[in-house]
Enzyme design. Structure first.
Site, PDB file in Angstrom:
ATOM      1  CB  CYS A   1      -0.885  -0.010   1.050  1.00 10.70           C
ATOM      2  SG  CYS A   1      -0.205  -0.050   2.782  1.00 10.70           S
TER       3      CYS A   1
ATOM      4  CD  GLN B   1       1.076  -4.631   7.916  1.00 13.68           C
ATOM      5  OE1 GLN B   1       0.866  -3.553   8.064  1.00 13.68           O
ATOM      6  NE2 GLN B   1       0.286  -5.409   6.950  1.00 13.68           N
TER       7      GLN B   1
ATOM      8  N   GLY C   1      -6.285  -9.975   5.279  1.00  9.54           N
ATOM      9  CA  GLY C   1      -5.225 -10.099   5.290  1.00  9.54           C
ATOM     10  C   GLY C   1      -4.511  -9.749   6.566  1.00  9.54           C
TER      11      GLY C   1
END
Length: 426
Positions: A51, A117, A192
């Site tokens: 993202c 992440q 997710g």
């Protein structure tokens, strides 16, 4: 051999640009990697698409030609001029490319410093490319070293002592605009890692959380894991006008929530679109506050200030790790070369000892001893030379020295372009 990175991230590109450059599924990523490696100058590639960033990291023989190929391909896909892409992109080559890779793996280049992440996303990107045959040893060495560097950063600093992510920042943003979260109906769309983190944070603050996904079974699995409920995806039209709080982070290529689905409500709604491409296309400016990943920067800046000291330590670790990587790489490159030199020397000893026997210079029964003596002579002669090669392999000009030795040895393991080999024959 060179390393090259072309990077579009939250630092240099708007969310609109990143949307056009995104590769949202495995099929599109595989197609991108195939096109990249179709260039004669590019031999290995991975693609990181999240993202916050879209980055191409490759091994190539010609940096200028490889860059041209990358920008041509991206321009064709995104419908953005090559000039604009070149103006926006951060381009790194060789040592700066490795430094950037190590910084990304260590979460120093993330929108949220120290987030947890990116290491997993990088690992997934590498594994996909490797399994599909788009990268091999050259990139594997760099990525493996990047993970080692990231581990050092985690172990030697407190930068990840309080793990954060874009999802946790989004929850913090909600807390800053809403006094009380407890009991609020919250819809999380997607299953997710981003959705999982969001759901856990909201539940820990007492929210009434529901999970929605196209595949109901996956929604149920996540709901059972975090202690939430499931809301049927077929009722999305109803849900957008029912829930006060909505988080969405899917891999859809197109918006899943559009203006025609939105109705007037007499209460304030808080929507967080954490996906790229965005999941929500909303021009409605009524009682809806819509936040995207780029709207979370105020909290991110506070996070940077808190961790500034630890980030400085981490950057020092990255810098040292980059130097160590190239020292190791140079030493690695010289070993096959030394092995080839000895193989050629021993082959020469065998030929000359046989010649001496065949010409009657030595009796036939001394053939083995003659060969051993010739080998030992060459070994003694080569010892100082090869020791020096190992010593200088860590020096700045070692690539030039290695290139000369590769040319002399004409090693099958060298990295010299074929057009520069055997030039004396032309």
């Amino acid at each position: 051999m060179h390393y090259l990175t072309v990077s579009f991230s939250h630092k240099n590109s708007t969310i609109e640009i990143r949307e056009k450059l995104t590769y949202p599924n495995e099929k599109s990523v595989n197609g991108c990697l195939t096109k990249l490696n179709s260039s004669d100058e590019i031999n290995e590639t991975i693609l990181i698409s999240t993202c916050n960033r879209m980055e191409i990291f490759c091994s190539c023989s010609d940096i200028v030609a490889a860059k041209e190929h990358v920008f041509n391909m991206l321009s064709e896909r995104a419908g953005i001029s090559i000039e604009e892409l070149q103006e926006r992109a951060d381009v790194y080559d060789d040592s700066t490319a490795i430094h950037h890779l190590f910084s990304v793996a260590s979460a120093l280049d993330s929108i949220v410093i120290g987030e947890t992440q990116i290491a997993g996303q990088l690992k997934d990107a590498f594994r996909f490319s490797y399994d599909k045959g788009h990268c091999d040893k050259k990139i594997a060495r760099a990525v493996k070293s990047a993970f080692k560097c990231a581990a050092k950063v985690r172990n030697m600093t407190d930068i990840s002592s309080k793990p954060v992510s874009v999802a946790s920042v989004a929850v913090s943003k909600l807390k800053s605009v809403l006094d009380d979260i407890e009991g609020k109906k919250t819809l999380v769309i997607g299953v997710g890692e981003m959705s999982e983190i969001t759901a856990k944070h909201m539940i820990s603050h007492g929210a009434d959380v529901y999970i929605m996904n196209r595949t109901k079974q996956k929604a149920q699995i996540l709901a059972d894991e975090v202690g939430a409920k499931v809301y049927d995806y077929g009722q999305l039209d109803k849900a957008v006008n029912e829930f006060e709080i909505l988080y969405t982070a899917t891999s859809s290529n197109t918006p899943i929530i559009t203006d025609d689905m939105i109705k007037l409500c007499n209460y304030q709604r808080f929507w967080f679109d954490l996906a790229v491409p965005r999941d929500i296309s909303c021009s409605y400016t009524g009682m809806i506050q819509l936040f995207t990943v780029d709207d979370l920067k105020s909290i991110v800046e506070e996070n940077k200030g808190i961790k500034e000291g630890e980030a400085r330590k981490a950057h020092g670790i990255v810098g040292r790790s980059v130097v160590e990587f190239f020292e190791w790489l140079d030493a690695l490159n010289v070993e096959p070369m030394i092995k080839d030199i000895y193989k050629k020397a021993y082959k020469t000893a065998e030929i000359e000892s046989k010649r001496a026997i065949n010409n009657g210079y030595l009796p036939k029964e001394y053939e083995v001893q003659a060969k051993k003596m010739a080998e030992q002579t060459l070994k003694r002669f080569l010892h100082d030379m090869t020791s020096k090669m190992r010593e200088v392999s860590t020096e700045p000009k070692s690539d030039s020295i290695s290139g000369v030795m590769q040319m002399l040895a004409n090693s099958e393991n060298d990295s010299i372009p074929d057009k520069y080999k055997n030039m004396e024959k032309k």
